[in-house]
Design a protein around this motif. Structure first.
Motif, mmCIF file in Angstrom:
data_model
loop_
_atom_site.group_PDB
_atom_site.id
_atom_site.type_symbol
_atom_site.label_atom_id
_atom_site.label_comp_id
_atom_site.label_asym_id
_atom_site.label_seq_id
_atom_site.Cartn_x
_atom_site.Cartn_y
_atom_site.Cartn_z
ATOM 1 N N GLU A 70 17.633 -42.335 -20.905
ATOM 2 C CA GLU A 70 17.825 -42.907 -22.242
ATOM 3 C C GLU A 70 18.920 -43.973 -22.259
ATOM 4 O O GLU A 70 18.722 -45.078 -22.767
ATOM 5 C CB GLU A 70 18.167 -41.801 -23.256
ATOM 6 C CG GLU A 70 18.483 -42.375 -24.628
ATOM 7 C CD GLU A 70 18.582 -41.341 -25.733
ATOM 8 O OE1 GLU A 70 18.719 -40.139 -25.458
ATOM 9 O OE2 GLU A 70 18.502 -41.770 -26.904
ATOM 10 N N ASP A 90 16.957 -37.251 -20.607
ATOM 11 C CA ASP A 90 17.733 -37.438 -21.844
ATOM 12 C C ASP A 90 19.013 -36.617 -21.673
ATOM 13 O O ASP A 90 18.977 -35.381 -21.683
ATOM 14 C CB ASP A 90 16.947 -36.952 -23.069
ATOM 15 C CG ASP A 90 17.655 -37.343 -24.365
ATOM 16 O OD1 ASP A 90 18.848 -37.694 -24.303
ATOM 17 O OD2 ASP A 90 17.011 -37.293 -25.425
ATOM 18 N N VAL A 92 21.601 -36.146 -23.571
ATOM 19 C CA VAL A 92 21.955 -35.354 -24.762
ATOM 20 C C VAL A 92 20.826 -35.550 -25.767
ATOM 21 O O VAL A 92 20.772 -36.566 -26.456
ATOM 22 C CB VAL A 92 23.306 -35.811 -25.377
ATOM 23 C CG1 VAL A 92 23.633 -34.985 -26.624
ATOM 24 C CG2 VAL A 92 24.446 -35.705 -24.372
ATOM 25 N N ASP A 93 19.916 -34.607 -25.851
ATOM 26 C CA ASP A 93 18.856 -34.699 -26.865
ATOM 27 C C ASP A 93 19.351 -33.949 -28.095
ATOM 28 O O ASP A 93 19.613 -32.741 -28.036
ATOM 29 C CB ASP A 93 17.545 -34.099 -26.353
ATOM 30 C CG ASP A 93 16.440 -34.327 -27.378
ATOM 31 O OD1 ASP A 93 16.299 -35.471 -27.846
ATOM 32 O OD2 ASP A 93 15.740 -33.365 -27.740
ATOM 33 N N GLY A 94 19.482 -34.716 -29.175
ATOM 34 C CA GLY A 94 20.118 -34.155 -30.367
ATOM 35 C C GLY A 94 21.531 -34.726 -30.478
ATOM 36 O O GLY A 94 22.475 -34.007 -30.801
ATOM 37 N N THR A 95 21.658 -36.033 -30.226
ATOM 38 C CA THR A 95 22.988 -36.652 -30.273
ATOM 39 C C THR A 95 23.597 -36.548 -31.672
ATOM 40 O O THR A 95 24.802 -36.298 -31.813
ATOM 41 C CB THR A 95 22.906 -38.136 -29.823
ATOM 42 O OG1 THR A 95 22.334 -38.166 -28.518
ATOM 43 C CG2 THR A 95 24.275 -38.784 -29.785
ATOM 44 N N GLU A 162 10.430 -33.883 -37.526
ATOM 45 C CA GLU A 162 11.749 -34.494 -37.746
ATOM 46 C C GLU A 162 11.573 -35.785 -38.530
ATOM 47 O O GLU A 162 10.510 -36.402 -38.487
ATOM 48 C CB GLU A 162 12.393 -34.854 -36.392
ATOM 49 C CG GLU A 162 12.668 -33.681 -35.475
ATOM 50 C CD GLU A 162 13.895 -32.874 -35.862
ATOM 51 O OE1 GLU A 162 14.738 -33.385 -36.626
ATOM 52 O OE2 GLU A 162 13.999 -31.722 -35.407
ATOM 53 N N GLY A 164 13.591 -38.287 -37.656
ATOM 54 C CA GLY A 164 13.918 -39.290 -36.639
ATOM 55 C C GLY A 164 14.931 -40.299 -37.152
ATOM 56 O O GLY A 164 15.624 -40.063 -38.146
ATOM 57 N N GLY A 194 16.469 -30.829 -35.005
ATOM 58 C CA GLY A 194 17.218 -32.046 -34.675
ATOM 59 C C GLY A 194 17.212 -32.395 -33.203
ATOM 60 O O GLY A 194 17.963 -33.276 -32.764
ATOM 61 N N SER A 195 16.368 -31.723 -32.436
ATOM 62 C CA SER A 195 16.186 -32.075 -31.024
ATOM 63 C C SER A 195 14.701 -31.890 -30.720
ATOM 64 O O SER A 195 14.161 -30.788 -30.871
ATOM 65 C CB SER A 195 17.032 -31.158 -30.127
ATOM 66 O OG SER A 195 16.430 -31.010 -28.853
ATOM 67 N N ALA A 196 14.065 -32.995 -30.307
ATOM 68 C CA ALA A 196 12.630 -32.935 -29.997
ATOM 69 C C ALA A 196 12.374 -31.911 -28.891
ATOM 70 O O ALA A 196 11.436 -31.109 -28.969
ATOM 71 C CB ALA A 196 12.146 -34.314 -29.564
ATOM 72 N N GLU A 213 5.899 -35.600 -34.051
ATOM 73 C CA GLU A 213 6.839 -36.640 -34.477
ATOM 74 C C GLU A 213 6.342 -37.990 -33.988
ATOM 75 O O GLU A 213 5.754 -38.100 -32.910
ATOM 76 C CB GLU A 213 8.247 -36.366 -33.921
ATOM 77 C CG GLU A 213 9.285 -37.336 -34.494
ATOM 78 C CD GLU A 213 10.734 -37.018 -34.112
ATOM 79 O OE1 GLU A 213 11.030 -35.880 -33.682
ATOM 80 O OE2 GLU A 213 11.571 -37.941 -34.245
ATOM 81 N N GLY A 215 8.031 -41.682 -33.152
ATOM 82 C CA GLY A 215 9.323 -42.359 -33.008
ATOM 83 C C GLY A 215 10.164 -41.771 -31.883
ATOM 84 O O GLY A 215 11.214 -42.327 -31.549
ATOM 85 N N ILE A 216 9.715 -40.652 -31.318
ATOM 86 C CA ILE A 216 10.426 -40.073 -30.174
ATOM 87 C C ILE A 216 10.260 -41.018 -28.962
ATOM 88 O O ILE A 216 9.468 -41.964 -29.001
ATOM 89 C CB ILE A 216 9.901 -38.661 -29.797
ATOM 90 C CG1 ILE A 216 8.381 -38.610 -29.806
ATOM 91 C CG2 ILE A 216 10.449 -37.616 -30.739
ATOM 92 C CD1 ILE A 216 7.683 -39.031 -28.644
ATOM 93 N N HIS A 217 11.001 -40.734 -27.912
ATOM 94 C CA HIS A 217 10.883 -41.520 -26.676
ATOM 95 C C HIS A 217 10.446 -40.592 -25.542
ATOM 96 O O HIS A 217 10.545 -39.370 -25.654
ATOM 97 C CB HIS A 217 12.224 -42.153 -26.319
ATOM 98 C CG HIS A 217 12.678 -43.182 -27.320
ATOM 99 N ND1 HIS A 217 12.269 -44.499 -27.274
ATOM 100 C CD2 HIS A 217 13.488 -43.075 -28.398
ATOM 101 C CE1 HIS A 217 12.818 -45.170 -28.273
ATOM 102 N NE2 HIS A 217 13.563 -44.324 -28.983
ATOM 103 N N ASP A 220 12.695 -37.801 -24.539
ATOM 104 C CA ASP A 220 12.855 -36.667 -25.473
ATOM 105 C C ASP A 220 11.832 -35.566 -25.173
ATOM 106 O O ASP A 220 12.076 -34.398 -25.489
ATOM 107 C CB ASP A 220 12.632 -37.113 -26.929
ATOM 108 C CG ASP A 220 13.641 -38.136 -27.416
ATOM 109 O OD1 ASP A 220 14.837 -37.956 -27.147
ATOM 110 O OD2 ASP A 220 13.233 -39.121 -28.073
HETATM 111 C C1 IPD Z 1 16.372 -37.617 -30.954
HETATM 112 C C2 IPD Z 1 16.122 -36.169 -31.281
HETATM 113 C C3 IPD Z 1 15.592 -36.030 -32.696
HETATM 114 C C4 IPD Z 1 14.356 -36.845 -32.920
HETATM 115 C C5 IPD Z 1 14.578 -38.280 -32.532
HETATM 116 C C6 IPD Z 1 15.074 -38.367 -31.105
HETATM 117 P P1 IPD Z 1 18.310 -38.249 -29.195
HETATM 118 O O1 IPD Z 1 16.802 -37.754 -29.616
HETATM 119 O O2 IPD Z 1 15.218 -35.600 -30.375
HETATM 120 O O3 IPD Z 1 15.240 -34.705 -32.977
HETATM 121 O O4 IPD Z 1 14.013 -36.792 -34.274
HETATM 122 O O5 IPD Z 1 13.333 -38.949 -32.665
HETATM 123 O O6 IPD Z 1 15.284 -39.734 -30.757
HETATM 124 O O7 IPD Z 1 18.458 -39.647 -29.708
HETATM 125 O O8 IPD Z 1 19.261 -37.318 -29.845
HETATM 126 O O9 IPD Z 1 18.291 -38.178 -27.716
#
Ligand code: IPD
Length: 277
Positions: A70, A90, A92-95, A162, A164, A194-196, A213, A215-217, A220
Motif C-alpha cells: 500500500e 497492507d 496497517v489495514d484499518g489506519t 464500509e 470507505g 473498519g478493516s476490510a 465494498e 473502493g477497497i484496494h 486490503d
Molecule cells: C481501508 C479499510 C477500510 C475500508 C477502506 C480501506 P486502510 O484500508 O480496510 O475498512 O473501508 O476501503 O481502504 O486504508 O486502512 O489500509
C-alpha cells in the motif's frame, strides 16, 4: 510432496507478529498522521515503518520475489501483478481505526504466484487473532479451523460493509442506497469494523454472512480472500462473476445464495482500477 510456499507462509506469520507488536506499541505513543488522496485517507509513520520492515525482510530471504505494498504504491511504485511470486501487503489495514484507537487493526499479507493467490495471513493485532490460510489446506484462527456460516436465508443474515474513504456525493448516495435496500430486505443487521481484511475474516469465521465494498484496494483483500475461500466461502464481483483483485470491488459470502441475493440490491459503480497506470 513438499509445499513449495510453506517457508514463505511461515515467514509471513513471523513478520505479521513482529508488525503487530510495532502497531500495538505505537498506539501508546503520539501518532504522526498524514493524508494521502484526501483528508479522510490517512497514513501514519507506523504504516510506512511496518511496510519497510516487511519488504526489507522478504527481500533478504526471498530475493527474487516481487511486492505490491500500500505505502510503496502511494510513494509511486507500480501496482502490477505479474506471474512472479508476489507479496501483496497492507501494513496497517484499518489506519483510521489505528489513528483513533478503535480496536480493529490488521496486518494483511497475501501471496500470489502466476496471478493466483496461494496463501493469506491477516493478523488482527489488537485482538491478537492470527488468521491464516494456505490454498487447499483450510483456514485457521490462532490454529483453530474456520468454517463459514451455513445460513441460506438472507433475512437471517448479518451483512458487513464500509463507507470507505470516498466522499464523492454520488458515490456516497449509492453506498447509502445499497445499504438501505439490504437493511430493508430485511437482514438481521449491517456491521463493519473498519478493516476490510477483518470484515472478511469474520465471514470466514461464520459470524457474518457476507461483506461487500467498492473502493477497497488489492492489498486490503488479497490475504483475506484466501481465508474466506479456504473456510468454504465464495468471492465475487459486486455485479456477479468472479472477483477481480485489481477492480477495487469485492463481495465475500458464505455461499452463492447469499452472495447473489445481495448483488441484486447493490448499486454498483466503478473505481479507478489498482493496475491502471
Ligand atoms: C481501508 C479499510 C477500510 C475500508 C477502506 C480501506 P486502510 O484500508 O480496510 O475498512 O473501508 O476501503 O481502504 O486504508 O486502512 O489500509
Amino acid at each position: 510432496m513438499p509445499d513449495l510456499w510453506q517457508d514463505a507462509m511461515d515467514h509471513a506469520v513471523t513478520l505479521a507478529r513482529k508488525a503487530g507488536e510495532i502497531v500495538r506499541n505505537a498506539l501508546q505513543n503520539d501518532l504522526k498522521i498524514m493524508c494521502k488522496s484526501s483528508s479522510v485517507d490517512l497514513v501514519t509513520k507506523t504504516d510506512q515503518n511496518v511496510e519497510e520492515l516487511i519488504i526489507t525482510s522478504v527481500k533478504e530471504k526471498f530475493p527474487g520475489h516481487s511486492f505490491i505494498g500500500e505505502e510503496s504504491v502511494a510513494a509511486g511504485e507500480p501496482c502490477v501483478l505479474t506471474e512472479n511470486p508476489t507479496w501483496i501487503v497492507d501494513p496497517v489495514d484499518g489506519t483510521t481505526n489505528f489513528v483513533h484507537g478503535y480496536p480493529f487493526v490488521a496486518i494483511s499479507i497475501g501471496f500470489a504466484v502466476n496471478k493466483m493467490l496461494e496463501f493469506g495471513v491477516v493478523y488482527s493485532c489488537i485482538e491478537d487473532k492470527m488468521y491464516t490460510a494456505r490454498k487447499g489446506k483450510g483456514a485457521f484462527c490462532n490454529g483453530q479451523p474456520l468454517q463459514v456460516s451455513d445460513q441460506k436465508e438472507i433475512n437471517q443474515s448479518i451483512i458487513a460493509t464500509e463507507f470507505g474513504s470516498n466522499r464523492d456525493p454520488h458515490a456516497v448516495d449509492k453506498i447509502f442506497s445499497s445499504m438501505r435496500k439490504i437493511l430493508c430486505l430485511p437482514v438481521h443487521g449491517i456491521r463493519g469494523v473498519g478493516s476490510a481484511a477483518i470484515n472478511m475474516c469474520l465471514v470466514a469465521s461464520g459470524c457474518v454472512e457476507a461483506y461487500y465494498e467498492i473502493g477497497i484496494h488489492c492489498w486490503d483483500v488479497a490475504a483475506a480472500a484466501v481465508i474466506v475461500s479456504e473456510a468454504g466461502g465464495v468471492l465475487m464481483d459486486v455485479e456477479g462473476g468472479p472477483m477481480d483483485l485489481m477492480s477495487r470491488r469485492v463481495l465475500a459470502a458464505n455461499n452463492n445464495i447469499i452472495g447473489e441475493r445481495i448483488i441484486k440490491e447493490i448499486e454498483a459503480f466503478s473505481a479507478v482500477r489498482d493496475d491502471e497506470p
